[in-house]
Design a protein around this motif. Structure first.
Motif, PDB file in Angstrom:
ATOM      1  N   PRO A 402      11.663  -3.569  42.225  1.00 26.23           N
ATOM      2  CA  PRO A 402      10.996  -3.285  40.729  1.00 26.23           C
ATOM      3  C   PRO A 402      11.811  -4.645  40.123  1.00 26.23           C
ATOM      4  N   LEU A 403      10.936  -5.278  39.383  1.00 26.29           N
ATOM      5  CA  LEU A 403      11.151  -6.626  38.676  1.00 26.29           C
ATOM      6  C   LEU A 403      12.355  -6.417  37.594  1.00 26.29           C
ATOM      7  N   LYS A 404      12.444  -5.288  37.072  1.00 24.90           N
ATOM      8  CA  LYS A 404      13.442  -5.242  36.246  1.00 24.90           C
ATOM      9  C   LYS A 404      14.914  -4.975  37.178  1.00 24.90           C
ATOM     10  N   ASP A 405      14.868  -4.184  37.813  1.00 25.96           N
ATOM     11  CA  ASP A 405      16.160  -3.940  38.769  1.00 25.96           C
ATOM     12  C   ASP A 405      16.596  -5.081  39.382  1.00 25.96           C
ATOM     13  N   LEU A 406      15.668  -6.053  39.903  1.00 28.24           N
ATOM     14  CA  LEU A 406      15.988  -7.148  40.515  1.00 28.24           C
ATOM     15  C   LEU A 406      16.700  -8.276  39.539  1.00 28.24           C
ATOM     16  N   ARG A 407      16.061  -8.313  38.328  1.00 27.28           N
ATOM     17  CA  ARG A 407      16.549  -9.299  37.048  1.00 27.28           C
ATOM     18  C   ARG A 407      17.804  -8.854  36.540  1.00 27.28           C
ATOM     19  N   ASP A 408      17.866  -7.503  36.430  1.00 28.88           N
ATOM     20  CA  ASP A 408      19.223  -6.870  36.156  1.00 28.88           C
ATOM     21  C   ASP A 408      20.579  -7.304  36.790  1.00 28.88           C
ATOM     22  N   THR A 409      20.252  -7.618  38.045  1.00 30.72           N
ATOM     23  CA  THR A 409      21.506  -7.599  38.729  1.00 30.72           C
ATOM     24  C   THR A 409      21.962  -9.323  39.078  1.00 30.72           C
ATOM     25  N   ILE A 410      20.762  -9.955  38.383  1.00 31.19           N
ATOM     26  CA  ILE A 410      20.986 -11.556  38.391  1.00 31.19           C
ATOM     27  C   ILE A 410      21.248 -12.407  37.072  1.00 31.19           C
ATOM     28  N   GLY A 411      22.355 -13.139  36.948  1.00 30.07           N
ATOM     29  CA  GLY A 411      22.958 -13.716  35.820  1.00 30.07           C
ATOM     30  C   GLY A 411      22.378 -15.224  36.096  1.00 30.07           C
ATOM     31  N   ALA A 444      33.962 -14.675  27.884  1.00 30.82           N
ATOM     32  CA  ALA A 444      34.395 -15.834  27.314  1.00 30.82           C
ATOM     33  C   ALA A 444      35.564 -16.558  27.849  1.00 30.82           C
ATOM     34  N   LYS A 445      36.503 -15.697  28.014  1.00 34.97           N
ATOM     35  CA  LYS A 445      37.671 -16.277  28.576  1.00 34.97           C
ATOM     36  C   LYS A 445      37.463 -16.644  29.971  1.00 34.97           C
ATOM     37  N   LYS A 446      36.637 -16.091  30.792  1.00 33.14           N
ATOM     38  CA  LYS A 446      36.576 -16.494  32.057  1.00 33.14           C
ATOM     39  C   LYS A 446      35.348 -17.935  32.185  1.00 33.14           C
ATOM     40  N   ALA A 447      34.577 -17.919  31.223  1.00 32.18           N
ATOM     41  CA  ALA A 447      33.773 -19.181  30.801  1.00 32.18           C
ATOM     42  C   ALA A 447      34.620 -20.386  30.149  1.00 32.18           C
ATOM     43  N   GLN A 448      36.016 -20.149  29.896  1.00 35.64           N
ATOM     44  CA  GLN A 448      36.851 -21.249  29.232  1.00 35.64           C
ATOM     45  C   GLN A 448      36.317 -21.626  27.782  1.00 35.64           C
ATOM     46  N   LEU A 479      29.343 -21.276  26.712  1.00 35.57           N
ATOM     47  CA  LEU A 479      28.652 -20.265  26.053  1.00 35.57           C
ATOM     48  C   LEU A 479      27.475 -19.481  27.122  1.00 35.57           C
ATOM     49  N   SER A 480      26.707 -20.405  27.452  1.00 36.52           N
ATOM     50  CA  SER A 480      25.412 -19.963  28.585  1.00 36.52           C
ATOM     51  C   SER A 480      26.033 -19.155  29.882  1.00 36.52           C
ATOM     52  N   ILE A 481      27.526 -19.702  30.258  1.00 33.52           N
ATOM     53  CA  ILE A 481      28.129 -19.131  31.351  1.00 33.52           C
ATOM     54  C   ILE A 481      28.358 -17.828  31.023  1.00 33.52           C
ATOM     55  N   ALA A 482      29.199 -17.865  30.054  1.00 31.74           N
ATOM     56  CA  ALA A 482      29.818 -16.491  29.444  1.00 31.74           C
ATOM     57  C   ALA A 482      28.745 -15.279  29.178  1.00 31.74           C
ATOM     58  N   ARG A 483      27.499 -15.907  28.602  1.00 30.58           N
ATOM     59  CA  ARG A 483      26.299 -15.018  28.643  1.00 30.58           C
ATOM     60  C   ARG A 483      26.060 -14.366  29.952  1.00 30.58           C
ATOM     61  N   ALA A 484      25.991 -15.045  30.831  1.00 23.85           N
ATOM     62  CA  ALA A 484      25.448 -14.619  32.189  1.00 23.85           C
ATOM     63  C   ALA A 484      26.643 -13.680  32.799  1.00 23.85           C
ATOM     64  N   LEU A 494      23.737 -20.935  38.870  1.00 26.75           N
ATOM     65  CA  LEU A 494      24.278 -22.159  37.817  1.00 26.75           C
ATOM     66  C   LEU A 494      23.661 -23.310  38.042  1.00 26.75           C
ATOM     67  N   ASP A 495      22.626 -23.383  37.349  1.00 29.02           N
ATOM     68  CA  ASP A 495      21.710 -24.591  37.576  1.00 29.02           C
ATOM     69  C   ASP A 495      22.178 -25.800  36.922  1.00 29.02           C
ATOM     70  N   ASP A 496      23.133 -26.597  37.663  1.00 26.70           N
ATOM     71  CA  ASP A 496      23.717 -27.794  37.010  1.00 26.70           C
ATOM     72  C   ASP A 496      24.311 -27.568  35.766  1.00 26.70           C
ATOM     73  N   SER A 497      25.007 -26.448  35.602  1.00 29.07           N
ATOM     74  CA  SER A 497      25.599 -25.778  34.481  1.00 29.07           C
ATOM     75  C   SER A 497      26.957 -26.386  34.128  1.00 29.07           C
ATOM     76  N   THR A 498      27.401 -27.120  34.950  1.00 32.08           N
ATOM     77  CA  THR A 498      29.174 -27.518  34.205  1.00 32.08           C
ATOM     78  C   THR A 498      29.029 -29.118  34.304  1.00 32.08           C
ATOM     79  N   SER A 499      27.667 -29.807  34.130  1.00 37.52           N
ATOM     80  CA  SER A 499      27.541 -31.224  34.044  1.00 37.52           C
ATOM     81  C   SER A 499      28.567 -31.979  32.879  1.00 37.52           C
ATOM     82  N   ALA A 500      28.593 -30.908  31.604  1.00 38.82           N
ATOM     83  CA  ALA A 500      29.372 -31.578  30.590  1.00 38.82           C
ATOM     84  C   ALA A 500      30.905 -31.176  30.299  1.00 38.82           C
ATOM     85  N   LEU A 501      31.140 -30.574  31.285  1.00 37.96           N
ATOM     86  CA  LEU A 501      32.541 -30.150  31.475  1.00 37.96           C
ATOM     87  C   LEU A 501      33.608 -31.332  31.975  1.00 37.96           C
TER      88      LEU A 501
END
Length: 580
Positions: A402-411, A444-448, A479-484, A494-501
Motif C-alpha cells: 500500500p502506497l501509504k505504508d511504503l512511504r511511511d517507512t521511508i525518509g 535535530a541533534k543527530k542532524a547536527q 534541517l532536511s535531514i532532521a525532518r527525515a 540521502l540524495d547528495d544531501s551533505t554537499s554543503a557541509l
C-alpha cells in the motif's frame, strides 16, 4: 463545462431559491408595461383618476417586491457561487496532489497555478452572474416578445423580424469567443511562468545584472497577452453595435407603424407605449449580451482547462489515508534488472540495474551528472514507476505495498533542500505530525543542527523564510535531514544531501547516524563518504559499472580509480594552499 459545474450540485437549493427570486423579479418587470398601458388607456385617456391611483399603487408594491427579490437573490447567488468556487479549487488541488510525477510533468507549474486561481474565479463569477443577470437577459428578451404578442400581434411582429439573424450571429460570436479566450488563458500561463522563474531566480538575476534582460523577456510575453486579449475583446465589441442596430431598426419600425395604427384606430396609445416599453427592455437586455458572451466564452475556456486536470484519472496515486499494517519494512532492498524510461523519451535513464542492500547497511551511490542516481532513488517510494524489472522492499514487490505504508517507512532528503514557510519546529514536525518536541530535538541533534538553532533568538520558534531564504545552504540541508529522521524510517534516502557541509560537520553527522536502525542510500560525489559505506554502487549512463566495497572498486573499476585519484589530487592541493 459539465464536469466543472457538477461541483455546484451540492448547492442546488440556494441556486433554486436564487433562480426563483430572479424569475419573480423578471415577472414584475414584464408585467409593468401592461400596467402602464392600462393606466394610460383606462386612466389618463379616459380621465379616470381611480384607475391611475389603483394601478399606480399596484406598480409601487410590485417594485418593492422586485427590489427585495433582487437583494435576497444576490445573497443566495453569492453563497452558491463562492461555495462552488471553494469546492472546485479544493478538488483541483486534491487532484494535483494525487498526480503521479509522470502526470504532474504534463502540466507546467504556471498552468496549474492559473487553473487554481483565475480559471476558478472565472467559473465562479459566471455562476454568480448567471443566477443574477446572465440568465435574466435572454429570459427578458423572450418574455418581452411573448408579452408584446399578447398586447398587439401586428406591432410585435416587427420585433421578431431580426431574431433569426441575431440568433445565428450570437451563436457564431460565442463559438469564436471560446476559441479566442482559450488562447488568452494559454498566454496568461506563459506570463505566469516567466514571473515564477524570475522570482525564484531573483538572486542569480541580481548577481548577473540580468534585470534589464528579464524585464525585456517579460515585456515580450506580456505584450503577446495584451495583443491576444485586445484581439478577442475587439471581436466581442462588434456584438453590441450590431445588436443595437437591429433592435433600434425594429424599434423605429414599431414607432412608425404604431403611430399609423393608433391614427387609424387599429391600436390604442397604451398598447403602443407597452410595445415600445418591451422593445426598450429587449434593447437593454441585448446590450448585456456582449458581456454575457465574453464571460461565457472565458468561463468555457477556463472550464475546459480545469477539466484537463479533473479528468486526468489515468495515472493517479490511489492510496488510503489508513495504514493496513499487514507489511513490515525491515529495510531490506533489492533491485532486479530494473530499467526506467521517462514518459515521452526513447532512451532509458536506467538500464538493467541490479543490487541488494541488507537491513541496516549503508549503500553509497556514485556517478556523473545524468547517470540516473536520483531517478533510481525515486523508484523506491514509487514517485516514478519502473519501466521493467522488479524492486523488492523486505521481500515484497513495491507495487504490492500500500502506497501509504511504503512511504511511511521511508525518509527522503532531496537533492534540493525544500523548506516551507513557518517556524523551524513546523518544518521538523512536517516529517511526523505526531512527534513530540523531545523527538524533534533529538532528530535535530543527530542532524547536527540543534546547536545552530539554539543560537537563534527564538530557537525552534524561529521563522523560516520562503524556501529557507534566511538560512545557509548547510543549515537547510541539516534541517532536511532532521525532518527525515523524525519519521524514524526503515530506509533513509540521502540524495547528495551533505554537499554543503564541511568535513567536520559531515563526519559528526555520519557518526551520529551510525546508531540509526535504518538502511541508508547515500548519493555522494565524495570518495571519503563512500569509503564509510558497506557497499558502493557506481553508475555510468544508467548502467551499473561497479558494485562492491571501496577496496573492491579500487581493484576492479578504472572509473572509480580515476575519481579517487582526482579527489586525492584536490585534497593535496587544498592542503598546500592552507599551509602556504
Amino acid at each position: 463545462m459539465k464536469t466543472v459545474f457538477s461541483y455546484a450540485w451540492p448547492y442546488k437549493w440556494p441556486i433554486v431559491i436564487a433562480l426563483f427570486l430572479m424569475l419573480l423579479e423578471l415577472s414584475v418587470e414584464l408585467i409593468q408595461p401592461l400596467l402602464i398601458a392600462k393606466i394610460i388607456d383606462d386612466g389618463i385617456m379616459a380621465g379616470n383618476e381611480a384607475v391611475i391611483w389603483t394601478w399606480g399603487s399596484v406598480m409601487m408594491a410590485l417594485a418593492f417586491v422586485a427590489f427585495f427579490s433582487g437583494v435576497i437573490n444576490s445573497f443566495f447567488a453569492a453563497h452558491a457561487a463562492q461555495s462552488f468556487g471553494f469546492d472546485l479549487r479544493q478538488a483541483l488541488f486534491r487532484q494535483v496532489q494525487a498526480f503521479t510525477m509522470a502526470t504532474f510533468l504534463r502540466f507546467p507549474t504556471s498552468g496549474l497555478i492559473t487553473r487554481l486561481t483565475s480559471d476558478v474565479t472565472m467559473a465562479q463569477n459566471v455562476l454568480f452572474m448567471g443566477l443574477r443577470i446572465m440568465m435574466r437577459a435572454p429570459l427578458l428578451v423572450i418574455g418581452s416578445l411573448i408579452m408584446a404578442f399578447f398586447v398587439n400581434v401586428k406591432l410585435a411582429l416587427f420585433l421578431v423580424v431580426g431574431a433569426p439573424f441575431l440568433l445565428i450571429f450570437l451563436y457564431f460570436m460565442a463559438k469564436k469567443g471560446v476559441s479566442y479566450f482559450s488562447h488568452v488563458q494559454h498566454r496568461l500561463d506563459r506570463v505566469n511562468r516567466v514571473i515564477q522563474e524570475n522570482l525564484q531566480a531573483v538572486r542569480l538575476i541580481k548577481a548577473f545584472l540580468r534585470g534589464a534582460y528579464e524585464a525585456s523577456r517579460f515585456s515580450k510575453v506580456s505584450d503577446l497577452l495584451r495583443k491576444d486579449t485586445v484581439k478577442a475583446m475587439r471581436m466581442m465589441e462588434l456584438i453590441l453595435p450590431i445588436l443595437l442596430f437591429v433592435m433600434n431598426a425594429s424599434l423605429m419600425a414599431v414607432l412608425w407603424f404604431g403611430a399609423i395604427e393608433v391614427r387609424d384606430g387599429g391600436a390604442q396609445v397604451g398598447e403602443l407605449v407597452a410595445i415600445v416599453n418591451y422593445a426598450m427592455r429587449m434593447t437593454g437586455a441585448f446590450s448585456m449580451f456582449s458581456f454575457i458572451i465574453v464571460a461565457f466564452s472565458r468561463a468555457k475556456a477556463s472550464s475546459e482547462r480545469m477539466e484537463e486536470v479533473l479528468l486526468a484519472n489515468e495515472d493517479l496515486e490511489l492510496h488510503s489515508s489508513e495504514s493496513t499494517g499487514l507489511l513490515r519494512n525491515e529495510g531490506d532492498l533489492k533491485f532486479d534488472n530494473v530499467s526506467f524510461i521517462y514518459p515521452g523519451k526513447l532512451e532509458p535513464i536506467l538500464d538493467n540495474v541490479s543490487f541488494h542492500v541488507s537491513p541496516g547497511e549503508k549503500l553509497a551511490i556514485m556517478g556523473a551528472t545524468g547517470s540516473g542516481k536520483s531517478t533510481l532513488l525515486n523508484l523506491i517510494p514509487r514517485i516514478f514507476e519502473k519501466t521493467q524489472g522488479k524492486i523488492y522492499v523486505s521481500g515484497t514487490e513495491v507495487e504490492d505495498w500500500p502506497l501509504k505504508d511504503l512511504r511511511d517507512t521511508i525518509g527522503l532528503v532531496p537533492q534540493q533542500s525544500i523548506l516551507f514557510t513557518g517556524s523551524i519546529l513546523d518544518n521538523l514536525s512536517w516529517g511526523d505530525m505526531e512527534a513530540d518536541v523531545d523527538e524533534l530535538e533529538e532528530a535535530a541533534k543527530k542532524a547536527q543542527i540543534h546547536e545552530s538553532i539554539d543560537l537563534f533568538p527564538l530557537k525552534y520558534g524561529t521563522r523560516v523564510g520562503q524556501k529557507g531564504v534566511n538560512l545557509s545552504g548547510g543549515q537547510k540541508q541539516r534541517l532536511s535531514i532532521a525532518r527525515a529522521l523524525v519519521r524514524k524510517p526503515s530506509i533513509l534516502i540521502l540524495d547528495d544531501s551533505t554537499s554543503a557541509l564541511d568535513v567536520k560537520t559531515e563526519t559528526a553527522l555520519w557518526d551520529a547516524l551510525e546508531g540509526e536502525e535504518a538502511t541508508m542510500l547515500v548519493v555522494t560525489q565524495k570518495i571519503r563518504t563512500a569509503q564509510g559505506a558497506d557497499k558502493i554502487l557506481l553508475l555510468d549512463e544508467g548502467q551499473v559499472v561497479g558494485y562492491g566495497t571501496h577496496d573492491d572498486l579500487m581493484e576492479q573499476s578504472a572509473l572509480y580509480q580515476k575519481i579517487a585519484e582526482s579527489q586525492s589530487d584536490e585534497e593535496v592541493a587544498a592542503d598546500v594552499t592552507r599551509n602556504s
